[in-house]
Design a protein around this motif. Structure first.
Motif, PDB file in Angstrom:
ATOM      1  N   THR A 144       5.141-133.487 -85.704  1.00  0.00           N
ATOM      2  CA  THR A 144       6.229-134.465 -85.815  1.00  0.00           C
ATOM      3  C   THR A 144       6.169-135.496 -84.696  1.00  0.00           C
ATOM      4  O   THR A 144       6.242-136.710 -84.937  1.00  0.00           O
ATOM      5  CB  THR A 144       7.588-133.751 -85.796  1.00  0.00           C
ATOM      6  OG1 THR A 144       7.665-132.850 -86.904  1.00  0.00           O
ATOM      7  CG2 THR A 144       8.727-134.750 -85.879  1.00  0.00           C
ATOM      8  N   ALA A 145       6.041-135.028 -83.458  1.00  0.00           N
ATOM      9  CA  ALA A 145       6.022-135.937 -82.317  1.00  0.00           C
ATOM     10  C   ALA A 145       4.796-136.848 -82.340  1.00  0.00           C
ATOM     11  O   ALA A 145       4.886-138.045 -82.038  1.00  0.00           O
ATOM     12  CB  ALA A 145       6.062-135.140 -81.013  1.00  0.00           C
ATOM     13  N   VAL A 146       3.650-136.285 -82.719  1.00  0.00           N
ATOM     14  CA  VAL A 146       2.420-137.071 -82.695  1.00  0.00           C
ATOM     15  C   VAL A 146       2.395-138.086 -83.838  1.00  0.00           C
ATOM     16  O   VAL A 146       2.002-139.249 -83.658  1.00  0.00           O
ATOM     17  CB  VAL A 146       1.191-136.138 -82.757  1.00  0.00           C
ATOM     18  CG1 VAL A 146      -0.087-136.936 -82.991  1.00  0.00           C
ATOM     19  CG2 VAL A 146       1.100-135.347 -81.464  1.00  0.00           C
ATOM     20  N   GLU A 147       2.818-137.688 -85.021  1.00  0.00           N
ATOM     21  CA  GLU A 147       2.858-138.631 -86.140  1.00  0.00           C
ATOM     22  C   GLU A 147       3.857-139.749 -85.852  1.00  0.00           C
ATOM     23  O   GLU A 147       3.611-140.930 -86.158  1.00  0.00           O
ATOM     24  CB  GLU A 147       3.238-137.906 -87.433  1.00  0.00           C
ATOM     25  CG  GLU A 147       2.795-138.625 -88.704  1.00  0.00           C
ATOM     26  CD  GLU A 147       3.607-139.875 -88.997  1.00  0.00           C
ATOM     27  OE1 GLU A 147       3.026-140.860 -89.493  1.00  0.00           O
ATOM     28  OE2 GLU A 147       4.835-139.864 -88.735  1.00  0.00           O
ATOM     29  N   THR A 148       4.960-139.399 -85.222  1.00  0.00           N
ATOM     30  CA  THR A 148       5.948-140.409 -84.856  1.00  0.00           C
ATOM     31  C   THR A 148       5.358-141.426 -83.880  1.00  0.00           C
ATOM     32  O   THR A 148       5.595-142.631 -83.989  1.00  0.00           O
ATOM     33  CB  THR A 148       7.190-139.750 -84.239  1.00  0.00           C
ATOM     34  OG1 THR A 148       7.792-138.884 -85.207  1.00  0.00           O
ATOM     35  CG2 THR A 148       8.204-140.782 -83.791  1.00  0.00           C
ATOM     36  N   ALA A 149       4.560-140.936 -82.938  1.00  0.00           N
ATOM     37  CA  ALA A 149       3.985-141.822 -81.929  1.00  0.00           C
ATOM     38  C   ALA A 149       2.861-142.681 -82.484  1.00  0.00           C
ATOM     39  O   ALA A 149       2.754-143.864 -82.147  1.00  0.00           O
ATOM     40  CB  ALA A 149       3.473-140.997 -80.748  1.00  0.00           C
ATOM     41  N   LEU A 150       2.024-142.106 -83.344  1.00  0.00           N
ATOM     42  CA  LEU A 150       0.807-142.799 -83.777  1.00  0.00           C
ATOM     43  C   LEU A 150       0.874-143.362 -85.196  1.00  0.00           C
ATOM     44  O   LEU A 150       0.043-144.186 -85.577  1.00  0.00           O
ATOM     45  CB  LEU A 150      -0.395-141.858 -83.664  1.00  0.00           C
ATOM     46  CG  LEU A 150      -0.793-141.467 -82.231  1.00  0.00           C
ATOM     47  CD1 LEU A 150      -1.885-140.410 -82.251  1.00  0.00           C
ATOM     48  CD2 LEU A 150      -1.260-142.691 -81.453  1.00  0.00           C
ATOM     49  N   GLY A 151       1.824-142.915 -85.986  1.00  0.00           N
ATOM     50  CA  GLY A 151       1.945-143.416 -87.355  1.00  0.00           C
ATOM     51  C   GLY A 151       0.716-143.159 -88.204  1.00  0.00           C
ATOM     52  O   GLY A 151       0.268-144.030 -88.959  1.00  0.00           O
ATOM     53  N   ILE A 152       0.168-141.944 -88.126  1.00  0.00           N
ATOM     54  CA  ILE A 152      -1.085-141.626 -88.823  1.00  0.00           C
ATOM     55  C   ILE A 152      -0.880-141.392 -90.325  1.00  0.00           C
ATOM     56  O   ILE A 152      -1.766-141.641 -91.128  1.00  0.00           O
ATOM     57  CB  ILE A 152      -1.754-140.400 -88.150  1.00  0.00           C
ATOM     58  CG1 ILE A 152      -2.294-140.825 -86.783  1.00  0.00           C
ATOM     59  CG2 ILE A 152      -2.848-139.808 -89.021  1.00  0.00           C
ATOM     60  CD1 ILE A 152      -2.868-139.683 -85.971  1.00  0.00           C
ATOM     61  N   ARG A 153       0.267-140.911 -90.731  1.00  0.00           N
ATOM     62  CA  ARG A 153       0.561-140.609 -92.140  1.00  0.00           C
ATOM     63  C   ARG A 153      -0.514-139.702 -92.765  1.00  0.00           C
ATOM     64  O   ARG A 153      -1.231-140.090 -93.684  1.00  0.00           O
ATOM     65  CB  ARG A 153       0.707-141.893 -92.954  1.00  0.00           C
ATOM     66  CG  ARG A 153       1.883-142.756 -92.504  1.00  0.00           C
ATOM     67  CD  ARG A 153       2.110-143.927 -93.436  1.00  0.00           C
ATOM     68  NE  ARG A 153       0.971-144.845 -93.436  1.00  0.00           N
ATOM     69  CZ  ARG A 153       0.871-145.909 -94.224  1.00  0.00           C
ATOM     70  NH1 ARG A 153       1.827-146.183 -95.094  1.00  0.00           N
ATOM     71  NH2 ARG A 153      -0.188-146.702 -94.157  1.00  0.00           N
ATOM     72  N   PRO A 154      -0.657-138.471 -92.266  1.00  0.00           N
ATOM     73  CA  PRO A 154      -1.744-137.594 -92.714  1.00  0.00           C
ATOM     74  C   PRO A 154      -1.581-137.129 -94.155  1.00  0.00           C
ATOM     75  O   PRO A 154      -0.471-136.920 -94.648  1.00  0.00           O
ATOM     76  CB  PRO A 154      -1.639-136.412 -91.750  1.00  0.00           C
ATOM     77  CG  PRO A 154      -0.203-136.394 -91.333  1.00  0.00           C
ATOM     78  CD  PRO A 154       0.215-137.839 -91.267  1.00  0.00           C
ATOM     79  N   SER A 155      -2.711-136.944 -94.827  1.00  0.00           N
ATOM     80  CA  SER A 155      -2.709-136.334 -96.163  1.00  0.00           C
ATOM     81  C   SER A 155      -2.472-134.834 -96.079  1.00  0.00           C
ATOM     82  O   SER A 155      -2.031-134.204 -97.044  1.00  0.00           O
ATOM     83  CB  SER A 155      -4.056-136.590 -96.857  1.00  0.00           C
ATOM     84  OG  SER A 155      -4.324-137.958 -96.958  1.00  0.00           O
ATOM     85  N   TRP A 156      -2.814-134.279 -94.932  1.00  0.00           N
ATOM     86  CA  TRP A 156      -2.644-132.831 -94.711  1.00  0.00           C
ATOM     87  C   TRP A 156      -2.238-132.624 -93.269  1.00  0.00           C
ATOM     88  O   TRP A 156      -2.696-133.335 -92.369  1.00  0.00           O
ATOM     89  CB  TRP A 156      -3.963-132.102 -95.010  1.00  0.00           C
ATOM     90  CG  TRP A 156      -3.928-130.637 -94.643  1.00  0.00           C
ATOM     91  CD1 TRP A 156      -3.446-129.613 -95.407  1.00  0.00           C
ATOM     92  CD2 TRP A 156      -4.397-130.039 -93.430  1.00  0.00           C
ATOM     93  NE1 TRP A 156      -3.588-128.404 -94.739  1.00  0.00           N
ATOM     94  CE2 TRP A 156      -4.165-128.650 -93.530  1.00  0.00           C
ATOM     95  CE3 TRP A 156      -4.981-130.541 -92.262  1.00  0.00           C
ATOM     96  CZ2 TRP A 156      -4.501-127.753 -92.501  1.00  0.00           C
ATOM     97  CZ3 TRP A 156      -5.307-129.664 -91.242  1.00  0.00           C
ATOM     98  CH2 TRP A 156      -5.074-128.280 -91.374  1.00  0.00           C
ATOM     99  N   HIS A 157      -1.356-131.668 -93.045  1.00  0.00           N
ATOM    100  CA  HIS A 157      -0.956-131.354 -91.666  1.00  0.00           C
ATOM    101  C   HIS A 157      -0.654-129.874 -91.545  1.00  0.00           C
ATOM    102  O   HIS A 157      -0.351-129.196 -92.537  1.00  0.00           O
ATOM    103  CB  HIS A 157       0.247-132.197 -91.239  1.00  0.00           C
ATOM    104  CG  HIS A 157       1.437-132.072 -92.158  1.00  0.00           C
ATOM    105  ND1 HIS A 157       2.386-131.097 -92.025  1.00  0.00           N
ATOM    106  CD2 HIS A 157       1.804-132.821 -93.231  1.00  0.00           C
ATOM    107  CE1 HIS A 157       3.308-131.229 -92.960  1.00  0.00           C
ATOM    108  NE2 HIS A 157       2.966-132.276 -93.720  1.00  0.00           N
ATOM    109  N   ASN A 158      -0.719-129.391 -90.321  1.00  0.00           N
ATOM    110  CA  ASN A 158      -0.590-127.955 -90.076  1.00  0.00           C
ATOM    111  C   ASN A 158      -0.113-127.739 -88.648  1.00  0.00           C
ATOM    112  O   ASN A 158      -0.562-128.416 -87.718  1.00  0.00           O
ATOM    113  CB  ASN A 158      -1.951-127.281 -90.285  1.00  0.00           C
ATOM    114  CG  ASN A 158      -2.011-125.876 -89.695  1.00  0.00           C
ATOM    115  OD1 ASN A 158      -1.457-124.942 -90.251  1.00  0.00           O
ATOM    116  ND2 ASN A 158      -2.675-125.732 -88.555  1.00  0.00           N
ATOM    117  N   GLY A 159       0.778-126.782 -88.481  1.00  0.00           N
ATOM    118  CA  GLY A 159       1.215-126.405 -87.145  1.00  0.00           C
ATOM    119  C   GLY A 159       1.950-125.086 -87.190  1.00  0.00           C
ATOM    120  O   GLY A 159       2.787-124.867 -88.060  1.00  0.00           O
TER     121      GLY A 159
END
Length: 547
Positions: free
Chosen positions: A225-240
Motif C-alpha cells: 500500500t505505502a509503496v504503490e501510493t508513493a510510486l503509482g505503479i498500479r501492479p497487475s499482481w501484488h503480494n504481502g
C-alpha cells in the motif's frame, strides 16, 4: 511487577486457571490418547474431534533452556531462565515456561522438574521448579530427523523455476539510527533495482513484500500500500504477508506469479527501520497494567520469551546433544566480521578476535553480544523477470535452480525438533528434491544469521556437514572462509552487515554470481544458496548463472 498475560477465552480458560486447584490440565484425544498443546479443535495425530480434559502429574524434563541477561522490557527484570519442558505423560507435548526455585547456572538439559503456579490477576501461570530426581537422558532423535527430511516428490517434471530470472538488485543507504522515513529508503532501493535491471518504472507490473503493512516495531515501511501510493505503479499482481517461506518468501511468490503469466517484472522489497524505531520508542515506559495477548503469543509472552531466547534454547540442546561450544558459534561471528571488513556498506567492519567474542556480555545463554545481528535501517529490492524477457536486459540473468519451503514439522518453534532452528530441515530437503545439484556443487552460501546458531543450523540442514558435525566443520573457521570449502555470508552476513532479514543475503548472492563483489569475490562463483527464516516458517533458494 507488571506482566504480560493471556486473554482468557472459552477454549483456553481450562489451561490458564487449572493452577487454582494446583493442577495442570491439557486436552486429551479420546481416540488415540495423545495430549494436545496448545489447545486445538481436533487431534493433530489422528484428527479426531473427540477431546476431553486430562489432568497430568505436572512433572516433566527440561529439553532446552536459556538464561536471559538482556533487559528487553521493564516487565521482565533480568536475569531470568526460560525453558522448554516435555510433559511426562506425553513427551511430544512441550510447554515454554520459566524455571524458578534454583540458580540459573544449575538448570540443564535433562533436569527433572514439576509445575508450580504463580497467580497474576485471573491467570495462574505454570512455571517449573527442580525436583530431587536423577536427570533424564535425551532420546535418540535420528528417526524424527529422518521423518522431517522426507519430503514429497516433485508433482511434475517441468519446473516453474526455469521460467524466471533475477534481473536487478538495489539497496538503499544502510545504517543505525538514520532517522529517515522508511518509505524513502524503500523508494531508494526500488529505484536502484529497476535501473539496474535496465527497466523503467512503467515496466514493473508486480509488487511483492514481506511482512506487509500490518507489521509494527520498525519491521515494515507500510507494505504494498505505502509503496504503490508513493510510486503509482498500479501492479497487475501484488503480494504481502508474514507467513511466507522465510523473509525471502516474497521472491518465491514472485517466481510463481511470473511463471504463471500474471506479470512480467516484479519488484520484491524488504525494508527495516528498527534502529530508528527503537530510538523513537526509547522514552516510552510501561504503565503498570498487565498487557494481554492471544494466539501463539499467549504461551510465550507471559514468560518473557524473545526471539533471542528461542534460538538460544535450540542452541542449548544442540550443545547438550553434540558437544557444540561457544567457540563453535564464535567462528561464524569471526568469519562474518572478516568478510565485512572487505565490504564498505557493512555496519561493523573492525576486526573481531575470539577472545573479544567470548568476553562479550551475555544476551541469552549461550548467546552473547556478537552472536546477535545489529538493528539497522535500510531497504533491499530485487527484480524478478520472465526468463524470455531477461535475455533482452543489460545484466546476465541469474537463474533460479530450485526453491525449498515444505513444512514437515510443527509450526510452533517449541513443539518441533529442538536441536535446530525450526523449519530448516524440511525446506532444505525440499530444495534438494527439486534439483540434481548437490551441496558439493554450491560455490557460495548466504545463510540466515540473525543469530550465529541460525547459520549453524542451516549449514547442517543443507548438508555442508552432517547433523551434529558443525563443531568439527567450523573449527578454526577455515571451511567457511572466502577461500574455504563453502564460503559463507561473504558480505558480512546480518551479524556484521546489518539485520536486513534475508534480503541482504539475496543481494549478496546475486552480486557474487555477477562477479561484482570486489575484494570479497569468490572466484568462479556460479551457484549460490540463500536461506531465510529466523524462526518459522523458513525457506531456501538455489541460484545459478549459465557458464
Amino acid at each position: 511487577m507488571p506482566s504480560v498475560l493471556p486473554v482468557l477465552t472459552d477454549w483456553n480458560r481450562f489451561y490458564w486457571t487449572s493452577g487454582s486447584e494446583g493442577r495442570l490440565r491439557f486436552h486429551c484425544c479420546v481416540a488415540c490418547g495423545a495430549l494436545q498443546h496448545p489447545p486445538a479443535p481436533v487431534c493433530r495425530n489422528c484428527r479426531s474431534d473427540r477431546l476431553e480434559l486430562a489432568e497430568v502429574c505436572g512433572r516433566g524434563v527440561v529439553q532446552s533452556h536459556t538464561t536471559n541477561h538482556q533487559q528487553w522490557s521493564a516487565d521482565f527484570p533480568a536475569p531470568y531462565t526460560v525453558a522448554v519442558v516435555a510433559i511426562d505423560e506425553d513427551p511430544r507435548v512441550r510447554v515454554t515456561t520459566n524455571i524458578v526455585g534454583c540458580a540459573p547456572e544449575r538448570v540443564h538439559v535433562g533436569m527433572r522438574v514439576r509445575a508450580v503456579f504463580d497467580q497474576i490477576e485471573d491467570v495462574w501461570l505454570p512455571r517449573f521448579t527442580p525436583v530431587d530426581e536423577p536427570p533424564t537422558t535425551l532420546g535418540d532423535e535420528r528417526a524424527e530427523l529422518a521423518r522431517i527430511r522426507s519430503v514429497r516428490p516433485m508433482p511434475r517434471l517441468d519446473k516453474f523455476e526455469d521460467r524466471v530470472a533475477v534481473t536487478g538488485i538495489g539497496m538503499s543507504r544502510l545504517g543505525r539510527k538514520l532517522m529517515v522515513d522508511p518509505v524513502s529508503l524503500t523508494v531508494e532501493a526500488i529505484t536502484t533495482a529497476v535501473a539496474d535491471a535496465g527497466l523503467a518504472m512503467s515496466d514493473i507490473d508486480g509488487l511483492s513484500t514481506y511482512p506487509a503493512g500490518t507489521a509494527d516495531g520498525g519491521y515494515s515501511e507500510g507494505g504494498v500500500t505505502a509503496v504503490e501510493t508513493a510510486l503509482g505503479i498500479r501492479p497487475s499482481w501484488h503480494n504481502g504477508g508474514p507467513e511466507t517461506p522465510g523473509a525471502t518468501g516474497s521472491l518465491i511468490a514472485a517466481f510463481l506469479a511470473v511463471a504463471s503469466g500474471l506479470c512480467r517484472h516484479v519488484v520484491c522489497f524488504r525494508t527495516v527501520w528498527q534502529s530508528t524505531y527503537a530510538e523513537l520508542m526509547r522514552n516510552s515506559a510501561p504503565n503498570g497494567v498487565p498487557r494481554r495477548v492471544s494466539g501463539i503469543e499467549e504461551y510465550l509472552a507471559p514468560y518473557g520469551v524473545q526471539a533471542a531466547n528461542t534460538v538460544a534454547m535450540a542452541a542449548s540442546q544442540h550443545f547438550a546433544r553434540y558437544g557444540t561450544t561457544r567457540e563453535t558459534l564464535g567462528w561464524i561471528a569471526l568469519n562474518a566480521r572478516a568478510n565485512a571488513a572487505l565490504n564498505p556498506t557493512a555496519i561493523y567492519r573492525t576486526p573481531l578476535t575470539m577472545e573479544q567474542y567470548l568476553d562479550a556480555r551475555p544476551i541469552s545463554t549461550p548467546l552473547g553480544l556478537f552472536d546477535c545481528d545489529p538493528l539497522c535501517d535500510g531497504s533491499v529490492a530485487v527484480v524478478v523477470s520472465a526468463a524470455d524477457a531477461a535475455a533482452d536486459l543489460p545484466n546476465p540473468p541469474v537463474r533460479v535452480e530450485a526453491v525449498g519451503m515444505q513444512i514437515t514439522e510443527r509450526m510452533e518453534w517449541d513443539q518441533g525438533v529442538l536441536s535446530h532452528e525450526p523449519h530448516v530441515l524440511g525446506p532444505a530437503a525440499h530444495m534438494w528434491s527439486r534439483t540434481t545439484l548437490r551441496p558439493a556443487d554450491v560455490d557460495v552460501a548466504e545463510l540466515y544469521d540473525g543469530f550465529t546458531f541460525n547459520c549453524l543450523s542451516w549449514i547442517e540442514a543443507l548438508g555442508f556437514c552432517g547433523i551434529g558435525e558443525a563443531k568439527d566443520f567450523l573449527d578454526g573457521g577455515r571451511s567457511i572462509a572466502l577461500d574455504g570449502e563453502i564460503p559463507v555470508n561473504t558480505h558480512g552476513g546480518q551479524l556484521s552487515h546489518g539485520r536486513t532479514h534475508g534480503m541482504g543475503l539475496v543481494h549478496e548472492a546475486i552480486t557474487q554470481l555477477r562477479g561484482a563483489a570486489g575484494p570479497r569475490q569468490v572466484g568462479g562463483a556460479a551457484t549460490a544458496v540463500v536461506s531465510s527464516g529466523g524462526l518459522t516458517p523458513g525457506g531456501v533458494i538455489l541460484f545459478r548463472v549459465d557458464q
